[in-house]
Design a protein around this motif. Sequence first.
Motif, PDB file in Angstrom:
ATOM      1  N   SER A 145      -4.058   1.312 -15.288  1.00 14.97           N
ATOM      2  CA  SER A 145      -2.660   1.485 -15.529  1.00 14.97           C
ATOM      3  C   SER A 145      -2.236   3.001 -15.373  1.00 14.97           C
ATOM      4  CB  SER A 145      -1.949   0.844 -17.465  1.00 14.97           C
ATOM      5  OG  SER A 145      -3.215   1.390 -18.161  1.00 14.97           O
ATOM      6  N   ILE A 146      -3.178   3.888 -16.617  1.00 12.74           N
ATOM      7  CA  ILE A 146      -3.266   5.473 -16.151  1.00 12.74           C
ATOM      8  C   ILE A 146      -3.415   5.759 -14.629  1.00 12.74           C
ATOM      9  CG2 ILE A 146      -4.589   7.233 -16.357  1.00 12.74           C
ATOM     10  CD1 ILE A 146      -5.213   6.513 -19.336  1.00 12.74           C
ATOM     11  N   HIS A 147      -3.823   5.004 -13.908  1.00 18.16           N
ATOM     12  CA  HIS A 147      -4.454   5.489 -12.306  1.00 18.16           C
ATOM     13  C   HIS A 147      -3.546   4.878 -11.479  1.00 18.16           C
ATOM     14  CE1 HIS A 147      -8.884   6.663 -11.990  1.00 18.16           C
ATOM     15  NE2 HIS A 147      -8.144   6.937 -12.441  1.00 18.16           N
ATOM     16  N   TYR A 148      -2.615   3.765 -11.493  1.00 17.55           N
ATOM     17  CA  TYR A 148      -1.406   3.568 -11.041  1.00 17.55           C
ATOM     18  C   TYR A 148      -0.189   4.327 -11.599  1.00 17.55           C
ATOM     19  CZ  TYR A 148      -3.526  -0.635  -9.819  1.00 17.55           C
ATOM     20  OH  TYR A 148      -4.743  -0.839  -9.438  1.00 17.55           O
ATOM     21  N   THR A 149       0.005   4.615 -12.597  1.00 16.06           N
ATOM     22  CA  THR A 149       0.794   5.651 -13.032  1.00 16.06           C
ATOM     23  C   THR A 149       0.667   7.191 -11.994  1.00 16.06           C
ATOM     24  OG1 THR A 149       1.417   5.066 -15.351  1.00 16.06           O
ATOM     25  CG2 THR A 149       2.246   7.426 -14.972  1.00 16.06           C
ATOM     26  N   ASN A 150      -0.361   7.486 -12.654  1.00 13.38           N
ATOM     27  CA  ASN A 150      -0.623   9.044 -11.485  1.00 13.38           C
ATOM     28  C   ASN A 150      -0.260   8.223  -9.848  1.00 13.38           C
ATOM     29  OD1 ASN A 150      -1.906  11.537 -11.417  1.00 13.38           O
ATOM     30  ND2 ASN A 150      -4.110  10.876 -11.227  1.00 13.38           N
ATOM     31  N   LEU A 151      -0.822   7.529  -9.574  1.00 17.52           N
ATOM     32  CA  LEU A 151      -0.857   7.216  -7.688  1.00 17.52           C
ATOM     33  C   LEU A 151       0.641   6.609  -7.628  1.00 17.52           C
ATOM     34  CD1 LEU A 151      -3.106   4.926  -7.237  1.00 17.52           C
ATOM     35  CD2 LEU A 151      -3.231   6.839  -6.464  1.00 17.52           C
ATOM     36  N   GLY A 152       1.608   7.577  -8.672  1.00 11.74           N
ATOM     37  CA  GLY A 152       3.170   6.913  -8.112  1.00 11.74           C
ATOM     38  C   GLY A 152       4.076   8.015  -8.635  1.00 11.74           C
ATOM     39  N   LEU A 153       2.863   8.683  -9.766  1.00  4.29           N
ATOM     40  CA  LEU A 153       3.595  10.135  -9.229  1.00  4.29           C
ATOM     41  C   LEU A 153       3.166  11.645  -8.358  1.00  4.29           C
ATOM     42  CD1 LEU A 153       3.131  10.466 -13.593  1.00  4.29           C
ATOM     43  CD2 LEU A 153       5.329  10.634 -12.038  1.00  4.29           C
ATOM     44  N   ARG A 154       2.010  11.180  -7.765  1.00  9.75           N
ATOM     45  CA  ARG A 154       1.596  11.908  -6.880  1.00  9.75           C
ATOM     46  C   ARG A 154       1.865  11.869  -5.652  1.00  9.75           C
ATOM     47  NH1 ARG A 154      -1.553  15.682  -9.697  1.00  9.75           N
ATOM     48  NH2 ARG A 154      -3.225  15.106 -10.831  1.00  9.75           N
ATOM     49  N   PHE A 155       2.956  10.150  -5.742  1.00 10.37           N
ATOM     50  CA  PHE A 155       3.446   9.667  -4.348  1.00 10.37           C
ATOM     51  C   PHE A 155       4.785  10.451  -4.529  1.00 10.37           C
ATOM     52  CE2 PHE A 155       6.070   6.894  -1.638  1.00 10.37           C
ATOM     53  CZ  PHE A 155       5.472   7.266  -1.028  1.00 10.37           C
ATOM     54  N   SER A 156       5.121  10.289  -5.553  1.00  9.97           N
ATOM     55  CA  SER A 156       6.300  11.363  -5.780  1.00  9.97           C
ATOM     56  C   SER A 156       6.909  12.474  -4.671  1.00  9.97           C
ATOM     57  CB  SER A 156       7.200  11.022  -7.281  1.00  9.97           C
ATOM     58  OG  SER A 156       7.368   9.506  -7.886  1.00  9.97           O
ATOM     59  N   VAL A 157       5.397  13.185  -6.274  1.00 10.10           N
ATOM     60  CA  VAL A 157       5.175  14.824  -5.441  1.00 10.10           C
ATOM     61  C   VAL A 157       5.081  14.820  -3.700  1.00 10.10           C
ATOM     62  CG1 VAL A 157       2.948  16.850  -5.361  1.00 10.10           C
ATOM     63  CG2 VAL A 157       4.727  15.725  -7.243  1.00 10.10           C
ATOM     64  N   LEU A 158       4.441  14.339  -2.998  1.00 10.81           N
ATOM     65  CA  LEU A 158       3.984  13.664  -1.892  1.00 10.81           C
ATOM     66  C   LEU A 158       5.206  14.128  -0.861  1.00 10.81           C
ATOM     67  CD1 LEU A 158       1.469  13.691   0.439  1.00 10.81           C
ATOM     68  CD2 LEU A 158       2.472  11.122   0.668  1.00 10.81           C
ATOM     69  N   LEU A 159       6.326  13.181  -1.444  1.00  7.21           N
ATOM     70  CA  LEU A 159       7.405  12.640  -0.894  1.00  7.21           C
ATOM     71  C   LEU A 159       8.380  13.751  -1.076  1.00  7.21           C
ATOM     72  CD1 LEU A 159       8.849  11.220   0.716  1.00  7.21           C
ATOM     73  CD2 LEU A 159      10.236  10.066  -1.152  1.00  7.21           C
ATOM     74  N   PHE A 160       8.368  14.689  -2.331  1.00  5.17           N
ATOM     75  CA  PHE A 160       9.233  15.611  -2.828  1.00  5.17           C
ATOM     76  C   PHE A 160       8.771  17.124  -1.474  1.00  5.17           C
ATOM     77  CE2 PHE A 160      10.669  13.790  -6.266  1.00  5.17           C
ATOM     78  CZ  PHE A 160      11.751  12.432  -6.116  1.00  5.17           C
ATOM     79  N   SER A 161       8.226  16.673  -1.827  1.00  2.00           N
ATOM     80  CA  SER A 161       7.290  18.641  -0.753  1.00  2.00           C
ATOM     81  C   SER A 161       7.566  18.331   0.514  1.00  2.00           C
ATOM     82  CB  SER A 161       5.597  18.505  -1.052  1.00  2.00           C
ATOM     83  OG  SER A 161       4.969  17.272  -0.923  1.00  2.00           O
ATOM     84  N   PHE A 162       7.342  17.269   1.128  1.00  2.00           N
ATOM     85  CA  PHE A 162       7.313  16.820   2.868  1.00  2.00           C
ATOM     86  C   PHE A 162       8.800  17.588   2.884  1.00  2.00           C
ATOM     87  CE2 PHE A 162       8.309  14.344   6.143  1.00  2.00           C
ATOM     88  CZ  PHE A 162       7.669  14.388   7.461  1.00  2.00           C
ATOM     89  N   VAL A 163      10.002  17.058   2.082  1.00  2.00           N
ATOM     90  CA  VAL A 163      11.278  16.634   2.294  1.00  2.00           C
ATOM     91  C   VAL A 163      11.309  18.331   2.125  1.00  2.00           C
ATOM     92  CG1 VAL A 163      13.532  16.022   1.621  1.00  2.00           C
ATOM     93  CG2 VAL A 163      12.004  14.156   1.634  1.00  2.00           C
ATOM     94  N   SER A 164      11.292  18.912   1.392  1.00  2.00           N
ATOM     95  CA  SER A 164      10.902  20.401   1.194  1.00  2.00           C
ATOM     96  C   SER A 164      11.167  21.707   2.227  1.00  2.00           C
ATOM     97  CB  SER A 164      10.496  20.605  -0.067  1.00  2.00           C
ATOM     98  OG  SER A 164      10.895  22.406  -0.277  1.00  2.00           O
ATOM     99  N   ALA A 165       9.889  20.188   2.256  1.00  2.00           N
ATOM    100  CA  ALA A 165       9.242  21.422   4.118  1.00  2.00           C
ATOM    101  C   ALA A 165      10.031  20.789   5.192  1.00  2.00           C
ATOM    102  CB  ALA A 165       8.010  21.467   4.130  1.00  2.00           C
TER     103      ALA A 165
END
Length: 200
Positions: A51-71
Motif C-alpha cells: 500500500s505504501i509502495h503503490y501510493t509512492n508509485l502514484g506520486l512519483r508518476f505525477s512528478v514524472l508527468l508534471f516535470s515532463f509537461v513543464s520541460a
Amino acid sequence: MKEDSDVLAIACRPMANVSPVTASSLAHQPFPTPSPFSFSVASTGWSSRPSIHYTNLGLRFSVLLFSFVSAISLAIPSKKKNQPSSFTAYPELMYCFTVHILAFLYTSFQLFKGICDIAHRGFLISDMISDYMSFILDQLVGYLLISASSVAIPVILQIEKATPLWTAAIISNTMSFVTFLVIGICTLLSGYKLCKRIIW
C-alpha cells in the motif's frame, strides 16, 4: 479411617507440582496469545509495504508527468514558431529546463526502482540505503524545483505578454510549482519510512 487417609495421600501425590488451574489452562490454550501492545513483524512488514509502495508509485508518476509537461512546454514554442528569442536566450529559463529534466530523470529512476521493489524486494538497492537516498534526494529535487519557480517569475515579467514564449513560461512555472508540491509529499512519505525504520 486409615485406608481412607492412604487413598487421599496417593490421589494428591501426582498433583503436587502442577496446579489444577494451570493444567486446565494449558490444556485449553496450547499456544500463548500475543499482547496487543507487542511488536508484530507481520503488521509492519512486507504485508503493509505494498500500500505504501503503490501510493509512492502514484506520486512519483505525477512528478514524472508534471516535470515532463513543464520541460516540453518550454521547448515546443521556439520549434513551432521559429522565434528569434527562445527560452535558450534566458539563463533563468535554461535553469528551469535543466531542473525539470533532472526531476524527470530522477523520478524515472524512482519509478523503476519502486516497481522492482514490489516485484523483487531489494533487487536494486537495499531497503535501508533506499530510504536514506530517497529522503535526501527528494529534498534536493524539491529545493531545485522551488528555486526554479522563483527564478522564472522575474523573467516572465520581462517577456512580452501574449507571446507563445510567455504562455509557455507561465505553463512551465505553474507545472514546476505543482511538481514541487507533489515532491514535497514524496519527501514526507520518505521521511515517514525512514523514521519508521530508525525508531520502530
